[in-house]
Design a protein around this motif. Structure first.
Motif, PDB file in Angstrom:
ATOM      1  N   LYS A 289       0.824  -1.213   0.000  1.00 37.91           N
ATOM      2  CA  LYS A 289       0.000   0.000   0.000  1.00 37.91           C
ATOM      3  C   LYS A 289       0.855   1.257   0.000  1.00 37.91           C
ATOM      4  O   LYS A 289       0.521   2.253  -0.650  1.00 37.91           O
ATOM      5  CB  LYS A 289      -0.928  -0.006   1.224  1.00 37.91           C
ATOM      6  N   ILE A 290       1.965   1.224   0.746  1.00 39.13           N
ATOM      7  CA  ILE A 290       2.825   2.406   0.832  1.00 39.13           C
ATOM      8  C   ILE A 290       3.659   2.592  -0.425  1.00 39.13           C
ATOM      9  O   ILE A 290       3.747   3.691  -0.988  1.00 39.13           O
ATOM     10  CB  ILE A 290       3.759   2.299   2.055  1.00 39.13           C
ATOM     11  N   LEU A 291       4.262   1.513  -0.893  1.00 36.71           N
ATOM     12  CA  LEU A 291       5.238   1.604  -1.981  1.00 36.71           C
ATOM     13  C   LEU A 291       4.601   1.446  -3.357  1.00 36.71           C
ATOM     14  O   LEU A 291       5.227   1.795  -4.366  1.00 36.71           O
ATOM     15  CB  LEU A 291       6.315   0.537  -1.786  1.00 36.71           C
ATOM     16  N   ARG A 292       3.395   0.904  -3.404  1.00 41.27           N
ATOM     17  CA  ARG A 292       2.715   0.635  -4.681  1.00 41.27           C
ATOM     18  C   ARG A 292       3.647  -0.131  -5.619  1.00 41.27           C
ATOM     19  O   ARG A 292       3.851   0.229  -6.779  1.00 41.27           O
ATOM     20  CB  ARG A 292       2.230   1.934  -5.318  1.00 41.27           C
ATOM     21  N   TYR A 293       4.200  -1.194  -5.030  1.00 40.85           N
ATOM     22  CA  TYR A 293       5.181  -2.005  -5.747  1.00 40.85           C
ATOM     23  C   TYR A 293       5.073  -3.418  -5.177  1.00 40.85           C
ATOM     24  O   TYR A 293       4.881  -3.595  -3.974  1.00 40.85           O
ATOM     25  CB  TYR A 293       6.596  -1.445  -5.512  1.00 40.85           C
ATOM     26  N   PRO A 294       5.162  -4.456  -6.024  1.00 45.97           N
ATOM     27  CA  PRO A 294       5.037  -5.840  -5.531  1.00 45.97           C
ATOM     28  C   PRO A 294       6.226  -6.238  -4.660  1.00 45.97           C
ATOM     29  O   PRO A 294       7.315  -6.513  -5.161  1.00 45.97           O
ATOM     30  CB  PRO A 294       4.982  -6.679  -6.811  1.00 45.97           C
ATOM     31  N   ILE A 295       6.015  -6.212  -3.363  1.00 52.81           N
ATOM     32  CA  ILE A 295       7.084  -6.459  -2.404  1.00 52.81           C
ATOM     33  C   ILE A 295       7.092  -7.923  -1.964  1.00 52.81           C
ATOM     34  O   ILE A 295       6.044  -8.506  -1.666  1.00 52.81           O
ATOM     35  CB  ILE A 295       6.912  -5.558  -1.159  1.00 52.81           C
ATOM     36  N   GLU A 296       8.274  -8.502  -1.893  1.00 56.27           N
ATOM     37  CA  GLU A 296       8.458  -9.831  -1.330  1.00 56.27           C
ATOM     38  C   GLU A 296       9.455  -9.719  -0.183  1.00 56.27           C
ATOM     39  O   GLU A 296      10.587  -9.282  -0.377  1.00 56.27           O
ATOM     40  CB  GLU A 296       8.976 -10.815  -2.383  1.00 56.27           C
ATOM     41  N   THR A 297       9.030 -10.104   1.004  1.00 60.97           N
ATOM     42  CA  THR A 297       9.910 -10.049   2.169  1.00 60.97           C
ATOM     43  C   THR A 297      10.471 -11.441   2.452  1.00 60.97           C
ATOM     44  O   THR A 297       9.814 -12.455   2.218  1.00 60.97           O
ATOM     45  CB  THR A 297       9.151  -9.549   3.412  1.00 60.97           C
ATOM     46  N   VAL A 298      11.691 -11.472   2.978  1.00 58.95           N
ATOM     47  CA  VAL A 298      12.331 -12.726   3.373  1.00 58.95           C
ATOM     48  C   VAL A 298      12.738 -12.585   4.834  1.00 58.95           C
ATOM     49  O   VAL A 298      13.503 -11.681   5.184  1.00 58.95           O
ATOM     50  CB  VAL A 298      13.570 -13.037   2.511  1.00 58.95           C
ATOM     51  N   GLY A 299      12.216 -13.455   5.699  1.00 56.65           N
ATOM     52  CA  GLY A 299      12.484 -13.359   7.124  1.00 56.65           C
ATOM     53  C   GLY A 299      13.714 -14.143   7.546  1.00 56.65           C
ATOM     54  O   GLY A 299      14.173 -15.045   6.845  1.00 56.65           O
ATOM     55  N   ALA A 300      14.230 -13.794   8.711  1.00 54.41           N
ATOM     56  CA  ALA A 300      15.404 -14.476   9.263  1.00 54.41           C
ATOM     57  C   ALA A 300      15.096 -15.909   9.651  1.00 54.41           C
ATOM     58  O   ALA A 300      15.999 -16.728   9.821  1.00 54.41           O
ATOM     59  CB  ALA A 300      15.929 -13.718  10.473  1.00 54.41           C
ATOM     60  N   GLY A 301      13.847 -16.223   9.796  1.00 58.31           N
ATOM     61  CA  GLY A 301      13.419 -17.568  10.161  1.00 58.31           C
ATOM     62  C   GLY A 301      11.918 -17.579  10.312  1.00 58.31           C
ATOM     63  O   GLY A 301      11.271 -16.538  10.185  1.00 58.31           O
TER      64      GLY A 301
END
Length: 255
Positions: A41-53
């Motif tokens: 919603k903020i970036l208006r860009y398809p974001i993919e997050t990768v977590g530490a675990g």
């Protein structure tokens, strides 16, 4: 023309009570899903997050790092970005910091150390609901710490791993493991380079059996040597477990 991307780490924390763990799932709400939605919603860009675990259903995190790639220039005002992101996130998820990192930095693979706590208490306390596990009987802390000392070192912890979990190795290096008395309860602290799925909860269940004098402290050596999950204690409830710290060689995680 494609946007140029900059990699960032986000430091987040969450109360896991309402979520089916960290990782996105098809038919359940997760922390990662809520974070991805707010970022989009903020970036208006398809974001993919990768977590530490990953954390399981009901487990909490006082500190978790994730990495993501953001188009250059969209986070110029970091304070405003964090304020907007926190405003969109539900009350039980918070983002504390956004940190620019090298493009090949990886939140999961670059972590060198992780720490967990498990909280128990002895008297009914409505303010600890879903935050700590209430025990009826107080265990012997000295016996549990005697047993916990056997966990320290590099060894195969398959006996404490959830069955049928596919991992490249069951070898972990535990650097500390001990119980600490608190006002009205106990906290188990454990730090290692990596953890297997369900490992901490299985260890706590085994140590509590020892603390309640169902087993001797040396029993934990037999469990480790067996490499058999059925030999270890019961997995304790998730709501007492907290991921508390993750260490990287290139950022200050004690902020």
């Amino acid at each position: 023309m494609e946007d140029s991307l900059q990699r960032f780490f986000l430091e987040i924390a969450y109360d896991g009570t309402a979520y089916h763990g960290w990782q996105v799932q098809e038919n359940a709400i997760s922390v990662q899903q809520r974070l991805n939605e707010a970022l989009h919603k903020i970036l208006r860009y398809p974001i993919e997050t990768v977590g530490a675990g990953r954390t399981d259903t009901g487990v909490h995190a006082k500190q978790l790092f994730v990495h993501l790639d953001i188009p250059v220039g969209r986070t110029k005002n970091e304070d405003r970005f964090l304020h907007s992101l926190n405003a969109l996130l539900p009350h039980d998820i918070a983002v504390y910091r956004i940190l620019p990192v090298e493009q090949d930095a990886h939140a999961r693979f670059d972590a060198t150390e992780r720490a967990y706590e498990y909280h128990v208490h002895f008297c009914k306390n409505p303010f600890l609901l879903n935050k700590s596990w209430q025990l009826r009987d107080a265990p012997d802390v000295a016996l549990m710490n005697q047993a916990a000392a056997f966990l320290v070192g590099t060894q195969d912890f398959e006996c404490f791993s959830k069955s049928h979990t596919q991992v490249y190795t069951n070898i972990c290096t535990v650097t500390q493991a001990y119980w600490q008395e608190t006002n009205g309860g106990l906290v188990f602290h454990i730090t290692a380079n990596r953890f297997l799925r369900n490992m901490v909860r299985a260890i706590v269940g085994t140590l509590l059996d020892i603390g309640l004098k169902k087993k001797t402290p040396e029993f934990i050596l037999d469990v480790i040597g067996s490499k058999d999950r059925s030999k270890a204690g019961t997995s304790v409830p998730a709501h007492g477990l907290y991921l508390t710290k993750i260490v990287y060689p290139y950022i200050d995680t004690t902020f």
